[in-house]
Design an enzyme around this catalytic site. Structure first.
Site, PDB file in Angstrom:
ATOM      1  N   GLY B 149      86.095  46.669 -39.584  1.00  0.00           N
ATOM      2  CA  GLY B 149      87.092  47.378 -38.784  1.00  0.00           C
ATOM      3  C   GLY B 149      88.046  46.410 -38.091  1.00  0.00           C
ATOM      4  CB  CYS B 150      91.552  46.861 -37.020  1.00  0.00           C
ATOM      5  SG  CYS B 150      91.416  48.453 -36.188  1.00  0.00           S
ATOM      6  CE1 TYR B 151      91.590  48.085 -30.601  1.00  0.00           C
ATOM      7  CE2 TYR B 151      90.732  50.070 -31.629  1.00  0.00           C
ATOM      8  CZ  TYR B 151      91.660  49.446 -30.805  1.00  0.00           C
ATOM      9  OH  TYR B 151      92.631  50.196 -30.201  1.00  0.00           O
TER      10      TYR B 151
END
Lengths: 346, 346, 346, 346
Positions: B149-151
């Site tokens: 995921g990005c975060y």
């Protein structure tokens, strides 16, 4: 009620100009004089064309403002306000300083964070630091008001109920704050040059911003003990507004419901502070152009940590609006006079 | 080197379309097929006019993509990828999932945070979760890649050296993250409607975002013990980019210099992770449109707390770029192939 | 093909820095030297942190750039490039001027619009003004290239087919242009100070912008007669991009279909100019970060007026990208070398 | 003066909500009722959290609004207001329509541009279309007010003096207009999805926008002959505001000075229209959140063409504010009641 003559020293900076705008709509005030070192002799409307057709005021010097005003506001860089305050006191003007020169009670703090000393110590004894929701009783009749910093107002209101309750672990208070670009003022810099600021985001003055000791001063007073915390501001690509996301460890487990009740009770009589219904989350846009502070209360059950989110308009509750609220308190006017502002929706 | 045929399932979402854009410039890849449920039968350039004159690809269905590709990327809402992965494995395609379905090793976590169960458990044994800078050695030859995921990528890279060092107080890890609006995808909502999103700012999913267990999974692996932390994301009014401001208490006092050395050493051989010189501060704009992560290291001496700031482009290092980096690893290509991107200055 | 050494004089302005970024990815070029008066002695990466880890180039002086380069680009305020061009010619360097000093063939125009005279007239005989799509055949082997202005490129490409056709009423050509803020450069001003520029919009230099005579020069050449037009630029609150909305009366009634065919035919072999399908409308975002010009063709039947909309990235096709395209033409490289850029979707 | 009860049908659209906000501060009005089809039963503050603590109004249905109000405002998609107007007339309510249903006097125009017919023709005889600065004398005592469109107000005010003077070449009037995104309303669309709208710019409905016949209706009345013009709107990435850049050929040569005097004289008694000093240029930001129109007057000597630039806030002077101004006129209140708004500087 007779009309009060107000004047602004430093009226062409952002806070000064916002103050001018708000005072022009104040029901009990006439904006009598404005000054600017940079633009003396020009009209205010030449500098800010939104005032064309609204006011013909000409920018004068500071002495002219003091002469013509019952209440003198100053919005200047730090280090310049002691002589102005002195003149005001001598002439019986109420002086309200939107800058930092009278905010810190302890001169050692001022020396450490601003690199300056107090030259007129007796003035500092006269000065009253006032976030009205926390310090209201001190303001009435004050000769000098130290108007709080923007980040300080937002963070102190967001933390006050919990810190005062004794349930906060005061060694674990972290404030992650984000401010719109007007907070940096009208002075030009690469950081605020549109192409460098738009589509950008970063923290600045990490754990070293000058509002830190002022927040700690407020919280220490509420806690009855010295509070030392971590404060990190960020530059947000919007014009106005501050959001503080605040993390506080609890001395014992709690719940969102209990915290929410604590906050709702604490602020139940406040017109300018709203605790959102449990489950709602603060958004900067809902306080824009108002003197309001909105706070939402959250709780991380997995780590037993309170999370408070508070938002203000840095230019209004964080500067010009609160200065007017303080003026109203000093003079015994209705506290909300000139401040019944409703946020535009967009 | 022969050309690899790549396909994208879900090519008209933002991550899928960014992946298409990047793969079109990859020196060892041909973008062979793209699919979209919403726009099947149209050309990709009809949906995204920046592709006019660049590609004539027509949006097909998922089966056509699997049929025509050596490597199949999927960028879909969670819960849809097990059957696609199964077909890919059966047909000998490498499958790279940009979604969440294979990210959590513990099905209980998936069940708790996503409300779903694993239907094809043997596929999950094949799946390799890979942030290359932390998990590189696992990727080569993998049949299924769970792209992070990005975060998660931003926060894990920002925390890895300190967590691995054993000097972090793992009970006091707070991540205050801010993401551009593309992170919310192309689906319409009031939150992302321009007049409600512009000049606005707020946190969301406070201490309840689905990337939380994935960050904890990564950090727990590095720490050798279970890490539970507070994670609060915010919606930032920019198109691209994530900044994570991370607060970590230390088990014993340290210094900015010592922490900076730790980080510089940890990432010294990494092309895509840059630790900024001591004193510099990360800005989102400097990683935009690149596969880079920039990290700056700070220390609050007053509270003995480490502050890490890390930034990535959520669409590149946080999604499409890292997926390509993973593909390169799986296939034994140069890890930086197709990813030598320099951030535009503005 | 051996590698060409390129240098940039004025590398820390926006056009210069964008040129540096693009040249670093050019397959046949090495960026050999860069100069800056303001930042001499610093690294380029200190000024622009997006270059950290990408280049170690140190900013030198202009002479060093000329010494080390086969091709010298200059991106400077007007009035400074004659001596640089002279040195380049003497030393056999190709000189490409991104500024205005060699753009106007008629010195009287330069005198009228820029207030300066030509000091080295023989250099102006050597200089070739080149929008490749209109002037390609002139560029090969040129010693001095005058790279066109950003508004000029956008407007000339949008008008060329119609003006050349003889069907335009040349007394009624109006260009309403809008440019992103990078067009104003990196110099600080209140106009480009974020809080004054964000959520704002206005025209500037109404019917008096210096790009006017340059557009007229191009159109007069196409028309075979002197064209005088109205040009009004506006400052658009985005970082990059220009959109020109162009209004042209027709000498006789026409139709959207006929105009569209005229434009599609005119640009059918051009890689960097796309005429959108009839009915589609140009959007600035689809050309961002590319060397492309997109044009849409419209017709107001109620007034028999052609409406052309053209868009470019002011920093790429309007400056650095076109300069590289010109370099490619001069040196006989593939015209698109280093310029196969696909616009990010957002 | 007794208090007037006002109601809003369609109070949760942007114009309706802005109207609610402004009416809450009107000195002679009580906002008595609001309705919404989408949100009936909820409070207005649940839909727009800026109203928390300001109003407890609950969204009802249209009949309840008509019942409880002296003046009924409607802000609805076109085609819905005839039955509402009918009920209002029957019950003796003043009806003010912010939509398009009563704006066009000629049913053929309504049919051509909106694709609908008038069902209640006698209502249209009662309806008064009113831009106060042009039509003030018609409003007093009107039963139905057709409140003008946003682009129409901005463009008509910008053109009125010149068109009325007889010096305009009415075959050569071009309006290039740019509007903030609130003009598109609260309905979701890809065009107004933040990542597609931010850092983007394009025209739309080129020479086919529905405000065209309404502008022509106004100008034809001023000119005493039929005016047909070219109108092209653009979507501007800001929340609020319209700027119209207007190009008009002259029937005989003139000058900036002469035109400026014409405009200054025409609007000399108007509180809400300001003609800027000669040489100044309109900026959208200076009218934001106000009922003001600012106009600057320019002249292109090279082509003998007048250039007018006018700006309004599309939500205030272009919708809610002008509706209140019209209400004031109808009811004989001071025309500026509730509208003494000063634009925030940023």
């Amino acid at each position: 009620m007779s009309t009060i003559k107000a004047g602004i020293i430093g009226a062409t900076g952002y806070a000064g100009a916002e103050l001018a705008r708000l005072l022009m709509s104040h029901p009990h005030v006439t904006l009598a004089a404005v000054s600017s070192v940079s633009y003396e002799g020009k009209t205010l409307a030449e500098i800010y064309p939104n005032f064309i057709g609204v006011t013909d005021l000409i920018l004068e010097d500071a002495d002219a403002v003091i002469e013509k005003s019952d209440v003198v506001f100053a919005s200047l860089p730090h280090g310049l306000c002691e002589p102005i305050a002195k003149k005001c006191v001598e002439k019986g003007r109420t002086f309200i300083d939107l800058g930092a020169d009278f905010r810190l009670y302890d001169e050692a703090d001022y020396n450490e964070w601003y690199g300056l000393s107090y030259k007129e110590k007796e003035l500092h004894d006269l000065a009253v630091y006032c976030i009205p929701e926390l310090d209201r009783q001190k303001a009435k009749g004050a000769k000098i008001i130290a108007n709080p910093g923007c980040y300080v107002t937002c963070s102190s209101l967001g933390l006050a109920p919990l810190v005062k309750s004794g349930l906060a672990d005061l060694k674990h208070v972290i404030i992650d704050a984000k401010s719109g670009v007007t907070g940096a003022g009208r002075g030009l810099s690469l950081t605020t040059h549109y192409p460098e600021c738009n589509e950008a985001f970063s923290p600045y003055k990490i754990a070293s911003h000058r509002h830190t000791p002022e927040i700690e001063q407020n919280l220490s007073a509420l806690a009855g003990e010295k509070v030392t915390l971590t404060f990190v501001p960020h530059l947000l690509p919007v014009n106005r507004g501050i959001v503080s996301t605040i993390y506080v460890d609890m001395t014992k487990p709690s719940s969102a419901e209990a915290l929410h009740k604590m906050y709702a009770d604490f602020y139940q009589d406040e017109e300018f502070v709203t605790v959102l219904p449990l489950g709602d989350i603060v958004n900067l846009k809902n306080v824009r152009c108002t003197n309001n502070c909105q706070i939402s209360v959250h709780y991380d059950k997995r780590t037993d940590r309170a999370i408070l989110v508070s938002a203000i308009d840095n230019m209004v509750k964080g500067a010009a609006g609160q200065a007017i609220q303080n003026m109203n308190l000093v003079l015994g006017l209705p506290e909300n006079a000139g401040l019944k502002l409703i946020a535009p929706i967009f």
